[in-house]
Design a protein around this motif. Structure first.
Motif, short mmCIF file in Angstrom:
data_model
loop_
_atom_site.label_atom_id
_atom_site.label_comp_id
_atom_site.label_asym_id
_atom_site.label_seq_id
_atom_site.Cartn_x
_atom_site.Cartn_y
_atom_site.Cartn_z
N TRP A 1 2.70 -0.25 65.61
CA TRP A 1 3.86 -0.87 65.00
C TRP A 1 5.14 -0.14 65.42
CZ3 TRP A 1 6.01 -4.88 63.01
CH2 TRP A 1 7.18 -4.74 62.27
N ASN A 2 6.14 -0.91 65.77
CA ASN A 2 7.40 -0.34 66.21
C ASN A 2 8.50 -1.30 65.76
OD1 ASN A 2 9.75 -0.22 67.97
ND2 ASN A 2 8.60 1.23 69.21
N ALA A 3 9.33 -0.85 64.80
CA ALA A 3 10.30 -1.75 64.18
C ALA A 3 11.32 -2.26 65.19
CB ALA A 3 11.01 -1.02 63.04
N GLN A 4 11.72 -1.40 66.13
CA GLN A 4 12.71 -1.84 67.12
C GLN A 4 12.14 -2.94 68.00
OE1 GLN A 4 13.95 1.56 69.36
NE2 GLN A 4 15.98 1.51 68.41
N ARG A 5 10.89 -2.73 68.41
CA ARG A 5 10.23 -3.73 69.26
C ARG A 5 10.06 -5.04 68.48
NH1 ARG A 5 9.81 -6.55 73.06
NH2 ARG A 5 7.83 -7.48 73.60
N ALA A 6 9.69 -4.91 67.20
CA ALA A 6 9.51 -6.11 66.38
C ALA A 6 10.83 -6.86 66.24
CB ALA A 6 8.97 -5.72 65.00
N GLN A 7 11.93 -6.11 66.03
CA GLN A 7 13.23 -6.77 65.89
C GLN A 7 13.62 -7.47 67.19
OE1 GLN A 7 15.01 -6.75 62.75
NE2 GLN A 7 15.87 -8.51 63.85
N ALA A 8 13.27 -6.85 68.31
CA ALA A 8 13.59 -7.48 69.61
C ALA A 8 12.81 -8.79 69.76
CB ALA A 8 13.25 -6.52 70.75
N ILE A 9 11.56 -8.80 69.30
CA ILE A 9 10.76 -10.03 69.37
C ILE A 9 11.38 -11.10 68.47
CG2 ILE A 9 8.54 -11.05 68.71
CD1 ILE A 9 7.24 -8.40 69.67
N ILE A 10 11.80 -10.69 67.28
CA ILE A 10 12.43 -11.65 66.36
C ILE A 10 13.71 -12.19 66.98
CG2 ILE A 10 13.55 -11.91 64.10
CD1 ILE A 10 11.56 -9.71 63.08
N ASP A 11 14.55 -11.27 67.47
CA ASP A 11 15.85 -11.71 68.02
C ASP A 11 15.67 -12.59 69.25
OD1 ASP A 11 17.08 -10.36 66.01
OD2 ASP A 11 17.55 -8.57 67.21
N GLY A 12 14.63 -12.31 70.01
CA GLY A 12 14.41 -13.07 71.24
C GLY A 12 13.89 -14.48 71.00
N ASN A 13 13.42 -14.74 69.79
CA ASN A 13 12.81 -16.05 69.51
C ASN A 13 13.48 -16.83 68.39
OD1 ASN A 13 10.14 -16.23 71.15
ND2 ASN A 13 10.18 -14.13 70.36
N ARG A 14 14.41 -16.21 67.69
CA ARG A 14 14.85 -16.90 66.47
C ARG A 14 15.73 -18.11 66.72
NH1 ARG A 14 18.38 -12.36 63.43
NH2 ARG A 14 19.95 -12.05 65.03
N HIS A 15 16.17 -18.29 67.98
CA HIS A 15 16.94 -19.49 68.30
C HIS A 15 16.03 -20.71 68.39
CE1 HIS A 15 15.25 -18.03 72.03
NE2 HIS A 15 15.32 -19.28 72.47
N LEU A 16 14.71 -20.49 68.50
CA LEU A 16 13.79 -21.62 68.67
C LEU A 16 13.76 -22.47 67.42
CD1 LEU A 16 10.72 -19.75 70.24
CD2 LEU A 16 12.44 -21.13 71.43
#
Ligand code: FES
Length: 162
Positions: free
Chosen positions: A7-22
């Motif tokens: 688990w890595n919060a920064q990586r998780a946030q990057a995944i969220i930010d990279g997809n939340r426009h969908l």
């Protein structure tokens, strides 16, 4: 494939930010998080709620509605056994009984040694060759209890090639 990253919060946030426009972004984001980390870490819930303007209860509701999402890290190997109609007709219930007894784990569970996670699926597209099972993405047909035991032994042996 099982996600292996810690688990890595920064990586998780990057995944969220990279997809939340969908459109309908929550589901693809949850899939991407599980792909990366092997499960949906509890710490992801407030991050998702904040980023997507949802309540935590909303996020929890979606995670628990879809059985595909895991709350805990899976075992090193994932065994999926088909429970759909054609495989029922060819005896998947007794195969599943054997699997649960021999691994000492029930459906959706992970063995104590962390080796195997057992999951039901509804059709693997191998209906003519039931009972069907998939181990780490490899499809197997006409799986008898003896064949299942051999597949488990092979899977474990592949962890420590001689
Ligand atoms: S019903 Fe089992 S593979 Fe289709």
């Amino acid at each position: 494939m099982n996600g292996r990253a810690e688990w890595n919060a920064q990586r998780a946030q990057a995944i969220i930010d990279g997809n939340r426009h969908l459109r309908g972004a929550l589901l693809p984001i949850l899939h991407a998080l599980q792909e990366e980390f092997g499960c949906i870490d509890e710490a992801a819930v407030p991050m998702l709620a904040r980023s997507m303007n949802l309540s935590r209860a909303d996020v929890h509701g979606v995670i628990s509605f879809y059985h595909d999402f895991r709350r805990e890290r899976p075992g090193r190997h994932t065994i999926k056994v088909c429970r759909a109609e054609a495989c029922q007709a060819s005896g998947c219930d007794s195969l599943i009984g054997h699997i649960e007894r021999s691994l000492g784990v029930e459906m959706h569970g992970t063995t104590d040694d962390g080796a195997f996670t057992l999951e039901p699926v509804f059709c693997l597209g191998n209906c003519a060759l039931g009972p069907a099972a998939m181990i780490d993405g490899d499809l197997h047909g006409r799986v008898t209890p003896a064949r299942f035991d051999a597949l488990v032994a092979e899977t474990l042996a592949s962890e420590n090639p001689q």
